[in-house]
Motif scaffolding. Sequence first.
Motif, PDB file in Angstrom:
ATOM      1  N   GLY A  73       0.822  -1.195   0.000  1.00  9.64           N
ATOM      2  CA  GLY A  73       0.000   0.000   0.000  1.00  9.64           C
ATOM      3  C   GLY A  73       0.859   1.249   0.000  1.00  9.64           C
ATOM      4  N   PRO A  74       0.233   2.424   0.009  1.00  8.58           N
ATOM      5  CA  PRO A  74       0.971   3.693  -0.071  1.00  8.58           C
ATOM      6  C   PRO A  74       2.023   3.832   1.037  1.00  8.58           C
ATOM      7  CG  PRO A  74      -1.374   4.058  -0.366  1.00  8.58           C
ATOM      8  CD  PRO A  74      -1.220   2.633   0.064  1.00  8.58           C
ATOM      9  N   LEU A  75       3.214   4.237   0.626  1.00 13.71           N
ATOM     10  CA  LEU A  75       4.291   4.454   1.599  1.00 13.71           C
ATOM     11  C   LEU A  75       5.399   5.267   0.964  1.00 13.71           C
ATOM     12  CD1 LEU A  75       6.889   2.431   0.810  1.00 13.71           C
ATOM     13  CD2 LEU A  75       5.346   0.702   1.641  1.00 13.71           C
ATOM     14  N   ARG A  76       6.327   5.684   1.816  1.00  9.35           N
ATOM     15  CA  ARG A  76       7.520   6.400   1.342  1.00  9.35           C
ATOM     16  C   ARG A  76       8.734   5.796   2.000  1.00  9.35           C
ATOM     17  NH1 ARG A  76      10.438  11.623   2.703  1.00  9.35           N
ATOM     18  NH2 ARG A  76      11.262  12.400   0.711  1.00  9.35           N
ATOM     19  N   VAL A  77       9.741   5.495   1.198  1.00  8.75           N
ATOM     20  CA  VAL A  77      11.006   4.997   1.735  1.00  8.75           C
ATOM     21  C   VAL A  77      12.103   5.969   1.328  1.00  8.75           C
ATOM     22  CG1 VAL A  77      10.319   2.570   1.717  1.00  8.75           C
ATOM     23  CG2 VAL A  77      11.404   3.533  -0.301  1.00  8.75           C
ATOM     24  N   ARG A  78      13.046   6.158   2.226  1.00  5.96           N
ATOM     25  CA  ARG A  78      14.143   7.068   1.917  1.00  5.96           C
ATOM     26  C   ARG A  78      15.421   6.577   2.573  1.00  5.96           C
ATOM     27  NH1 ARG A  78      14.163  12.200   5.850  1.00  5.96           N
ATOM     28  NH2 ARG A  78      13.488  11.170   7.764  1.00  5.96           N
ATOM     29  N   ARG A  79      16.515   6.988   1.979  1.00  9.54           N
ATOM     30  CA  ARG A  79      17.851   6.683   2.507  1.00  9.54           C
ATOM     31  C   ARG A  79      18.564   8.007   2.679  1.00  9.54           C
ATOM     32  NH1 ARG A  79      21.544   2.585   3.185  1.00  9.54           N
ATOM     33  NH2 ARG A  79      23.660   2.893   2.436  1.00  9.54           N
ATOM     34  N   THR A  80      18.840   8.366   3.918  1.00 10.53           N
ATOM     35  CA  THR A  80      19.431   9.664   4.226  1.00 10.53           C
ATOM     36  C   THR A  80      20.952   9.558   4.337  1.00 10.53           C
ATOM     37  OG1 THR A  80      19.284   9.327   6.617  1.00 10.53           O
ATOM     38  CG2 THR A  80      17.347  10.253   5.510  1.00 10.53           C
ATOM     39  N   ALA A  81      21.590  10.729   4.382  1.00  6.74           N
ATOM     40  CA  ALA A  81      23.046  10.760   4.525  1.00  6.74           C
ATOM     41  C   ALA A  81      23.476  10.100   5.842  1.00  6.74           C
ATOM     42  CB  ALA A  81      23.545  12.202   4.459  1.00  6.74           C
ATOM     43  N   ARG A  82      22.683  10.305   6.874  1.00  4.70           N
ATOM     44  CA  ARG A  82      23.007   9.691   8.168  1.00  4.70           C
ATOM     45  C   ARG A  82      22.931   8.165   8.089  1.00  4.70           C
ATOM     46  NH1 ARG A  82      19.988  11.057  13.937  1.00  4.70           N
ATOM     47  NH2 ARG A  82      21.286   9.685  15.252  1.00  4.70           N
TER      48      ARG A  82
ATOM     49  N   ILE B 134      10.479   8.934  -7.756  1.00  2.59           N
ATOM     50  CA  ILE B 134      11.840   8.673  -7.287  1.00  2.59           C
ATOM     51  C   ILE B 134      12.636   9.975  -7.324  1.00  2.59           C
ATOM     52  CG2 ILE B 134      12.463   7.920  -9.625  1.00  2.59           C
ATOM     53  CD1 ILE B 134      14.632   6.176  -8.400  1.00  2.59           C
ATOM     54  N   GLU B 135      13.448  10.189  -6.292  1.00  5.77           N
ATOM     55  CA  GLU B 135      14.218  11.433  -6.208  1.00  5.77           C
ATOM     56  C   GLU B 135      15.632  11.133  -5.732  1.00  5.77           C
ATOM     57  OE1 GLU B 135      13.889  15.950  -4.307  1.00  5.77           O
ATOM     58  OE2 GLU B 135      12.400  14.418  -3.818  1.00  5.77           O
ATOM     59  N   GLN B 136      16.619  11.714  -6.406  1.00  9.96           N
ATOM     60  CA  GLN B 136      18.023  11.626  -5.994  1.00  9.96           C
ATOM     61  C   GLN B 136      18.792  12.784  -6.618  1.00  9.96           C
ATOM     62  OE1 GLN B 136      20.525   8.097  -7.087  1.00  9.96           O
ATOM     63  NE2 GLN B 136      21.161   8.183  -4.947  1.00  9.96           N
TER      64      GLN B 136
ATOM     65  N   TYR C 203      18.446   9.050  -1.369  1.00 13.55           N
ATOM     66  CA  TYR C 203      17.378   8.962  -2.375  1.00 13.55           C
ATOM     67  C   TYR C 203      16.076   8.655  -1.660  1.00 13.55           C
ATOM     68  CZ  TYR C 203      17.789   3.863  -1.876  1.00 13.55           C
ATOM     69  OH  TYR C 203      17.821   2.583  -1.372  1.00 13.55           O
ATOM     70  N   SER C 204      14.968   8.774  -2.391  1.00 15.26           N
ATOM     71  CA  SER C 204      13.660   8.419  -1.828  1.00 15.26           C
ATOM     72  C   SER C 204      12.769   7.849  -2.924  1.00 15.26           C
ATOM     73  CB  SER C 204      12.993   9.637  -1.190  1.00 15.26           C
ATOM     74  OG  SER C 204      12.624  10.588  -2.165  1.00 15.26           O
ATOM     75  N   PHE C 205      11.865   6.935  -2.518  1.00 18.76           N
ATOM     76  CA  PHE C 205      10.829   6.383  -3.379  1.00 18.76           C
ATOM     77  C   PHE C 205       9.491   6.671  -2.685  1.00 18.76           C
ATOM     78  CE2 PHE C 205      12.903   3.012  -6.214  1.00 18.76           C
ATOM     79  CZ  PHE C 205      14.167   3.572  -6.116  1.00 18.76           C
ATOM     80  N   THR C 206       8.556   7.287  -3.384  1.00 18.54           N
ATOM     81  CA  THR C 206       7.246   7.590  -2.815  1.00 18.54           C
ATOM     82  C   THR C 206       6.163   6.930  -3.659  1.00 18.54           C
ATOM     83  OG1 THR C 206       8.045   9.734  -2.001  1.00 18.54           O
ATOM     84  CG2 THR C 206       5.650   9.407  -2.126  1.00 18.54           C
ATOM     85  N   TYR C 207       5.309   6.154  -2.996  1.00 21.93           N
ATOM     86  CA  TYR C 207       4.198   5.470  -3.656  1.00 21.93           C
ATOM     87  C   TYR C 207       2.902   5.996  -3.044  1.00 21.93           C
ATOM     88  CZ  TYR C 207       8.079   2.227  -4.604  1.00 21.93           C
ATOM     89  OH  TYR C 207       9.280   1.665  -4.957  1.00 21.93           O
ATOM     90  N   ASP C 208       2.142   6.788  -3.797  1.00 27.91           N
ATOM     91  CA  ASP C 208       0.928   7.408  -3.264  1.00 27.91           C
ATOM     92  C   ASP C 208      -0.280   6.474  -3.295  1.00 27.91           C
ATOM     93  OD1 ASP C 208       2.069   9.857  -2.604  1.00 27.91           O
ATOM     94  OD2 ASP C 208       1.858  10.613  -4.651  1.00 27.91           O
TER      95      ASP C 208
END
Length: 316
Positions: free
Chosen positions: A56-65, A87-89, A110-115
């Motif tokens: 289902g809808p979610l957002r995953v991201r990978r931060t510098a930290r 997708i954003e990077q 980067y991040s992946f967003t699924y609405d």
Amino acid sequence: MTTDSVAQAERFDHWACEMSKLFTGLDARPIVRTPFHGQAASDDLGLLHLSSISAGPLRVRRTARMIAQHEEDHYKVALQTAGICVIEQDGVCSTLGPGDIAICDTSRPYSFTYDTDFRTVLVLLPRPMLPVRPDALRDLTARRISADAGVAAVVGPFLRSLSEQIRDCAGPAAGSLTDGAVSLITALVTESLARSAPPPPQDAMMLRIRTYIENRLSDPDLTPDSIAEAHGISRRYLFKLFAAQDLTVAGWIRMRRLERCARDLANTSAPEQPISMVAARWGLLDCRHFSRLFKSAYGETPRDFRRRALAGPDRS
């Protein structure tokens, strides 16, 4: 893995915990308040890691930290099979629809967003496996690659089918499929970069050199000198080409030979073939030296690796 048997209030936490085992250093957050649902299947194919995810809808991201805490050196290839993904990077933002493909570099945020509900196939492969300089590939990361035509029209169906059949692919077939997947992804990257600008001469040279090495892995006399001479370049320039990708010539040859040996050792059609013969077939004539190299790379001796591989995967 599925959330079907988990209480609704605990589903997303269960999902996030399980996903963290597959993809280290990722933060997952739900987008809507409705009960979450998700399914995932994941497996390895040689050095590649494939996952098929429906959720289902979610957002995953990978931060510098997170990157600092969980270092990775992979490219992530995303094939959207249903729903929409943003997708954003590196400031580049693209929207993927069914059939579209994108690549990101896990060494940068980067991040992946699924609405909405979605399905996707994800492929993780070590960066050194792609014969393209990381700075050149940076021009492609997070950009939508349409599967309407060209190499992408071949890569998409291949990766989708591979993710569905991976658990039934073993022995020598697995090695061939790994090589095929890497070759197709390389072709996809090369074509995509060529559309925006001609590839730098050093990239074209590196592709020729890797192909030359691949075709001569069985030759025990394959050396940096012979490779440089065959391509009309100096030994120093050859080393410089590999160093630009954080590789060495000898290290690359050794890795590819060991991968071929591992594939042959897992071949169920020749279980009694002497290990020394397998090593010699790929240019490794010193059996003791081969055994040390293999254990260093795979964590077990060639004999133990073969015994485990021929026993087959545990599908319980």
